[in-house]
Motif scaffolding. Structure first.
Motif: not given
Length: 269
Positions: A186, A114, A116, A260, A189, A89-90
């Motif tokens: 990752h 923010y 992550y 995204y 992004h 999740s972000v």
């Protein structure tokens, strides 16, 4: 900075229902005016919340992610927000304050905050303030890669990450990259893209990445497939792979959107 969020409410009976919402085989546009009280959703395991479910995997369309805009009343939140142990999740805070706990570490996030959160990591989120809190939540099933470690959780702020200016654009186009693009751990992004007035994507980007774009601030003309659409704060665009896209920022303030995209993995065969 200001960060747009669904307006809720309901337009009065004088408003023409013929709006600018579009759903095609290549892209969708959900304008802010469509993000009203009667299209909200609830989730089990939450208290004092409602959300706008803006994107979810659809066979034959965009298939890698879901995107929510979540509103928490004072005292609202969840000790079990994520039910899929494979989902990362972000969280990006638009308004108010939340307490995000990742593992045993507490983080006080305000507008522009923010976070992550890797797949399989326990986390909680609560609004301990006396006012409404609002945040954007992007979810993707994590795809491991052989020989590549899983990414770690991190928390930062829009103000803490210097934007990277794109080449050959005289400084009018920049991207706030919260994760290092060269970090192969990752596989998604979630960035903020900024155009100063008059700035543009000077060609029609056509690529394999799927996109969710939530306009945080400013206005633009945006090319989606073969169509130019006018977008502004709170509008959401949803693009499948290979949909051509470009934009020209309009108005007198920066045009910014939360973006995204899926990255750094083989195409599924």
């Amino acid at each position: 900075m200001s960060y747009a969020f669904p307006p809720g409410g309901l337009p009065d009976q004088s408003v023409n229902p013929e709006g600018s919402a579009v759903f095609t085989t290549a892209y969708a546009v959900l304008p802010a005016i469509t993000q009203r009280d009667i299209v909200t959703s609830l989730l089990p395991g939450w208290t004092g919340m409602r959300m706008w479910l803006l994107a979810r995997p659809l066979s034959g369309f965009a298939e890698t992610f879901s995107q929510y805009a979540v509103e928490l009343q004072a005292g609202g939140g969840s000790d079990t927000p994520e039910v899929d142990t494979g989902a990362q999740s972000v969280v990006f805070v638009a308004n108010g304050q939340v307490v995000l706990t990742i593992g045993a570490t507490h983080h006080d996030l305000t507008a522009g905050g923010y976070a992550y959160i890797p797949a399989g990591v326990a986390w909680t989120i609560w609004n301990r303030s006396g006012a409404v809190a609002q945040f954007h939540w992007v979810r993707k099933r994590y795809v491991p890669a052989e020989g590549v470690a899983h990414p770690e959780a991190f928390v930062t702020h829009d103000d803490a990450v210097p934007p990277t200016v794109m080449p050959d654009c005289d400084g009018v186009w920049a991207t706030t990259r919260f994760a290092d693009p060269s970090d192969l751990r990752h596989d998604m992004h979630v960035n903020i893209v900024t155009f100063l007035p008059g700035g543009r994507i000077p060609f029609a980007e056509t690529h394999v990445m799927e996109h969710g774009l939530y306009v945080l601030q400013g206005t633009a003309k945006y090319l989606l497939n073969t169509d130019w659409v006018d977008v502004g704060p709170g509008d959401f665009m949803w693009l499948r792979a290979f949909c051509p896209q470009a934009c020209v920022a309009t108005g007198d303030q920066p045009f910014r959107y939360l973006l995204y995209k899926d990255v750094n993995r083989h195409a599924v065969l």
